[in-house]
Design a protein around this motif. Structure first.
Motif: not given
Length: 318
Positions: A177, A179, A181, A201, A224, A281, A313
């Motif tokens: 990833l 950022r 999610k 982000g 996430g 996430g 994050d």
């Protein structure tokens, strides 16, 4: 980041990538310069082979004692899976053999848990980027290690030999990833600091009249869908930190342009407690009182006895 043992808190095993030291963890070496280590993967080994079904524990054989140059490598079993590409995060199984007598001294195969610490990126693994990129999953790569600082394995009381072979099998891959999610959390308490994100982000913070107490506050902002983070893992994260007293930013990985890896057992307690159990996430807001942060310690950016606010994050955990 201003954490205990700040910096690239990735493990020691990358004498292949940074310093392999018979460990289950192949960590990032993002502090290395390509020119410093690119030549270390140039030598190849001969006289070593592997048998068995690709993707399963290989039977590695060689004439003993096997001599090689430190960090020399050889693809000893071609895989039959997908091709490894730039930016892939690899999960691998490791097998270590004593180069003097061929005896197995370490294996992750029996534990059923692959090690997912290798990021195929020139800055992360400059010496071995070209070795991993372009291989197929289920390939096994042998790397020769001459380790003058070898100690004990985590599994036994036997001494790790100073010369050994690491047979690394590439079992799966995923795209990391960039950022957080997942699903945005809708019931965030209205009295907490307000977080807004720019197009990339990076978070910004509005204190929103917030007055922190003396307890850790953990608020998930984005949930996430990845695996739960364990307290023993290394986490790779994007983060920004502010002083709760005035909302002034004191650090941000976003400003450096890439996430930061760190061991959850090597950071301030507020991070360990706040991120353990979260999912990969996720984006998490932490308000950390001084006793779980830096206490009476101070530097030019964080005064003594500061309450800190972080937005984190969780990019990966391994």
């Amino acid at each position: 980041m201003y954490m205990q043992h700040e910096g690239r808190l990735a493990a020691k095993i990358m004498g292949i990538f940074c310093s392999v030291a018979l460990s289950a963890t192949l960590a990032s070496c993002s502090g290395s310069k390509p020119s410093d280590s690119a030549s270390s993967a140039g030598d190849t080994m001969t006289g070593i082979s592997a048998e068995g079904k690709p993707g399963q524990k290989p039977k590695v054989t060689f004439k003993t004692p096997l001599d090689f140059k430190d960090k020399a490598h050889e693809v000893i079993q071609k895989g039959d899976g997908e091709v490894v590409q730039d930016g892939d995060r690899l999960c691998v199984q490791d097998l270590a053999l004593d180069s003097k007598d061929g005896k197995e001294i370490y294996s992750t195969w029996e534990g059923g848990h692959a090690d997912c610490a290798i990021l195929v990126d020139k800055e992360e693994i400059p010496a071995y980027y070209d070795v991993f990129k372009g291989q197929r999953l289920n390939s096994t790569i042998a790397i020769g290690i001459k380790d003058e600082t070898s100690g004990k394995t985590g599994n036994s009381n036997s001494q790790v030999p100073s010369s050994y072979i690491m047979a690394i099998t590439l079992v799966s891959k995923s795209k990391e990833l960039t950022r957080a999610k997942g699903d945005k959390v809708s019931d965030v308490p209205s009295d907490l600091p307000k977080v807004t994100l720019d197009d990339k982000g990076k978070p910004s913070l509005d204190l929103n009249g917030y007055h922190p107490g003396n307890k850790l506050v953990v608020q998930t902002l984005i949930k996430g869908k990845g695996a739960k983070v364990e307290s023993s893992q290394t986490v790779r994260a994007h983060y920004t930190g502010w002083l709760a007293s005035n909302g002034k930013q004191f650090d941000s990985s976003w400003d450096r342009g890439k996430p930061t890896p760190f061991g959850l057992n090597q950071v301030i307690k507020g991070w360990t407690q706040g991120l353990t159990g979260q999912t990969v996430g996720s984006q998490v807001l932490l308000v950390i009182p001084p006793n779980l942060g830096y206490g009476s310690q101070s530097n030019d950016k964080i005064p003594a006895n500061s309450t800190l606010i972080f937005v984190i994050d969780i990019i990966a955990a391994y």
